[in-house]
Design a protein around this motif. Structure first.
Motif, PDB file in Angstrom:
ATOM      1  N   GLU A   1      51.949  79.479  38.371  1.00  0.00           N
ATOM      2  CA  GLU A   1      52.203  80.514  39.372  1.00  0.00           C
ATOM      3  C   GLU A   1      52.641  79.820  40.651  1.00  0.00           C
ATOM      4  O   GLU A   1      52.510  78.598  40.777  1.00  0.00           O
ATOM      5  N   ASP A   2      53.135  80.577  41.611  1.00  0.00           N
ATOM      6  CA  ASP A   2      53.454  80.000  42.916  1.00  0.00           C
ATOM      7  C   ASP A   2      52.168  79.520  43.582  1.00  0.00           C
ATOM      8  O   ASP A   2      51.150  80.226  43.571  1.00  0.00           O
ATOM      9  N   ASP A  55      43.013  73.479  41.712  1.00  0.00           N
ATOM     10  CA  ASP A  55      43.702  74.761  41.554  1.00  0.00           C
ATOM     11  C   ASP A  55      44.068  74.982  40.092  1.00  0.00           C
ATOM     12  O   ASP A  55      44.878  74.245  39.523  1.00  0.00           O
ATOM     13  N   ARG A  56      43.479  75.981  39.484  1.00  0.00           N
ATOM     14  CA  ARG A  56      43.683  76.216  38.054  1.00  0.00           C
ATOM     15  C   ARG A  56      45.047  76.795  37.737  1.00  0.00           C
ATOM     16  O   ARG A  56      45.399  76.965  36.562  1.00  0.00           O
ATOM     17  N   ARG A  57      45.833  77.109  38.759  1.00  0.00           N
ATOM     18  CA  ARG A  57      47.210  77.550  38.530  1.00  0.00           C
ATOM     19  C   ARG A  57      48.131  76.369  38.243  1.00  0.00           C
ATOM     20  O   ARG A  57      49.281  76.553  37.851  1.00  0.00           O
ATOM     21  N   LEU A  58      47.600  75.156  38.450  1.00  0.00           N
ATOM     22  CA  LEU A  58      48.368  73.938  38.153  1.00  0.00           C
ATOM     23  C   LEU A  58      47.868  73.368  36.839  1.00  0.00           C
ATOM     24  O   LEU A  58      46.752  72.848  36.740  1.00  0.00           O
ATOM     25  N   SER A  59      48.685  73.467  35.819  1.00  0.00           N
ATOM     26  CA  SER A  59      48.304  73.082  34.466  1.00  0.00           C
ATOM     27  C   SER A  59      48.462  71.577  34.244  1.00  0.00           C
ATOM     28  O   SER A  59      49.365  70.940  34.789  1.00  0.00           O
ATOM     29  N   SER A  60      47.607  71.033  33.386  1.00  0.00           N
ATOM     30  CA  SER A  60      47.697  69.614  33.018  1.00  0.00           C
ATOM     31  C   SER A  60      48.451  69.421  31.708  1.00  0.00           C
ATOM     32  O   SER A  60      48.393  68.355  31.103  1.00  0.00           O
ATOM     33  N   ARG A  61      49.173  70.433  31.268  1.00  0.00           N
ATOM     34  CA  ARG A  61      49.784  70.402  29.936  1.00  0.00           C
ATOM     35  C   ARG A  61      50.788  69.272  29.753  1.00  0.00           C
ATOM     36  O   ARG A  61      51.101  68.882  28.633  1.00  0.00           O
ATOM     37  N   GLY A  62      51.326  68.732  30.839  1.00  0.00           N
ATOM     38  CA  GLY A  62      52.327  67.670  30.722  1.00  0.00           C
ATOM     39  C   GLY A  62      51.744  66.298  30.471  1.00  0.00           C
ATOM     40  O   GLY A  62      52.482  65.331  30.358  1.00  0.00           O
ATOM     41  N   ALA A  63      50.403  66.190  30.409  1.00  0.00           N
ATOM     42  CA  ALA A  63      49.665  64.931  30.255  1.00  0.00           C
ATOM     43  C   ALA A  63      49.579  64.230  31.607  1.00  0.00           C
ATOM     44  O   ALA A  63      50.432  64.419  32.469  1.00  0.00           O
ATOM     45  N   THR A  73      55.833  75.622  49.203  1.00  0.00           N
ATOM     46  CA  THR A  73      55.458  76.484  48.087  1.00  0.00           C
ATOM     47  C   THR A  73      55.944  75.839  46.803  1.00  0.00           C
ATOM     48  O   THR A  73      57.145  75.610  46.623  1.00  0.00           O
ATOM     49  N   ILE A  74      54.990  75.502  45.950  1.00  0.00           N
ATOM     50  CA  ILE A  74      55.353  74.995  44.622  1.00  0.00           C
ATOM     51  C   ILE A  74      55.545  76.231  43.749  1.00  0.00           C
ATOM     52  O   ILE A  74      54.601  77.004  43.514  1.00  0.00           O
TER      53      ILE A  74
END
Length: 399
Positions: free
Chosen positions: A293-294, A57-65, A301-302
């Motif tokens: 996003e949700d 799901d591309r709404r979940l970012s990997s920015r946190g490492a 619901t995240i």
């Protein structure tokens, strides 16, 4: 997010160090809310299907490492530096990954197999010529993938000892922040010098081809991007495979019937690699994600702005996907495991890791049929405090 129901499972059971942290099974099924060591609350996914859905799901970012939720002093909200592939999303991630993909195709990696086989045999020869006991981790598991990734990147192998020491600090969980910063600076300086030399004098290696490929695409890679990519590939390219080789060997020595079947039938090696990747799940803290996003997962619901952890080791032991999942079975079809992640951030070097593991499994146990632990199992020290799980040393001997 609702009130937290517990703390994130970190510790593996010392009595069962080859199994995931037992805390995963103590969490409510599917999606749980926990407090992470880094000081943030996060949802934890333990179901195989939920993990796959989340990582795709591309709404979940990997920015946190990948595993920053357990790293002392880490700031998951710090800006993402250019070229840090594991933390980038969207167009920037796609641009860099597309430039790297040609280096890790099945065809290109298979072309490396003869050279990898020679390296494995050379290091087996060296062990056999040594005085027992031998540290299989230090003398075999670590140098084989280190040599491979050095050759690929065009890194002088004479620098191996230095970057291996710094890499160990960089994948630690609760080390000294000053030591971490020092290691990061040394690795960055080393890689910057290497990149600059290759930009001045093009070379036929991965970094050299990456520079050329970017130029041909009309999107020259910056020094900072190349340094970040080089460090990621250098660290990930040897830390993960080295720990898998040593930990797999320890696991097989603890299960002589499985080892005997592999020794008698080398054709089991590809399947054995997949099963051991599933069973051991050396990225044992899972993957950290941020909801932009949700997102609906399971029955929860995240919400946008919340964090999530995909617990790979829990998903890899799910009974409905892998029956009798706590049993190592080298004949199992385990290709649906999550050891390499899933989705757009799935491990780029997975084919290289497979070939390295297969060549080790084909050669090591048949050439040293009497391989055994040189110390009691209880004396083996494990890397409970590292992002990549493994052993600190593996003393072995042979009959």
């Amino acid at each position: 997010m609702t009130a937290t129901r517990g703390t994130f499972p970190v510790e593996r059971d010392p009595a069962c160090p080859l199994d995931p942290a037992p805390g995963y099974r103590e969490l409510p099924e599917r999606v749980s809310s926990v407090s992470c060591p880094i000081g943030v609350d996060a949802w934890v996914l333990t179901k195989h299907e939920d993990i796959r859905a989340a990582l795709a799901d591309r709404r979940l970012s990997s920015r946190g490492a990948p595993s920053n939720h357990v790293v002392a002093g880490a700031d998951p909200n710090e800006p993402v530096a250019p070229g840090v592939l594991l933390r980038l999303d969207g167009a920037e991630h796609s641009r860099l990954r597309k430039l790297l993909i040609p280096e890790f195709t099945v065809r290109r990696v298979e072309a490396l197999r003869p050279a990898i086989a020679r390296l494995v045999d050379e290091h087996i020869d060296a062990m056999l010529a040594s005085t027992e006991p031998v540290d299989l981790y230090r003398d075999f598991a670590l140098p084989v993938p280190s040599l491979v990734i050095c050759e690929l990147l065009g890194v002088p192998y004479a620098d191996r000892d230095s970057f291996e020491k710094q890499s160990a600090l960089l994948v630690g969980v609760d080390g000294d922040p000053e030591a971490f910063a020092g290691a990061a600076m040394q690795v960055q300086q080393f890689m910057a010098q290497l990149v600059l030399s290759k930009m001045e004098s093009p070379t036929d290696d991965l970094l050299g081809r990456l520079i050329q490929r970017g130029a041909e695409a009309g999107a020259n890679l910056t020094v900072e991007e190349l340094v970040s990519l080089g460090i990621t590939l250098l660290v990930a390219g040897h830390e993960t495979t080295a720990n898998m080789i040593a930990l797999s060997t320890l696991t097989l020595l603890r299960r002589p019937e499985q080892l005997a079947s592999l020794r008698s039938d080398p054709d089991l090696a590809p399947g054995a690699a997949e099963e051991l990747l599933r069973y051991l799940s050396i990225v044992h803290f899972g993957l950290f994600r941020y909801a932009t996003e949700d997102v609906e997962i399971g029955e929860e619901t995240i919400r946008a702005g919340e964090w999530l952890v995909a617990a790979l080791s829990a998903g890899n032991r799910e009974e409905s996907v892998f029956p009798d999942s706590d049993t190592l079975d080298l004949t199992r079809n385990a290709r649906s495991h999550l050891a390499f992640g899933h989705g757009v951030h799935q491990c780029l070097g997975q084919q290289l890791a497979r070939v390295e593991l297969q060549e080790v499994f084909t050669r090591l146990y048949s050439r040293i049929p009497g391989l055994r632990l040189a110390v009691p199992f209880e004396e083996i020290k494990f890397k409970h405090d590292a992002l990549v799980y493994g052993v600190r040393s593996l003393p072995v001997a042979w009959d």
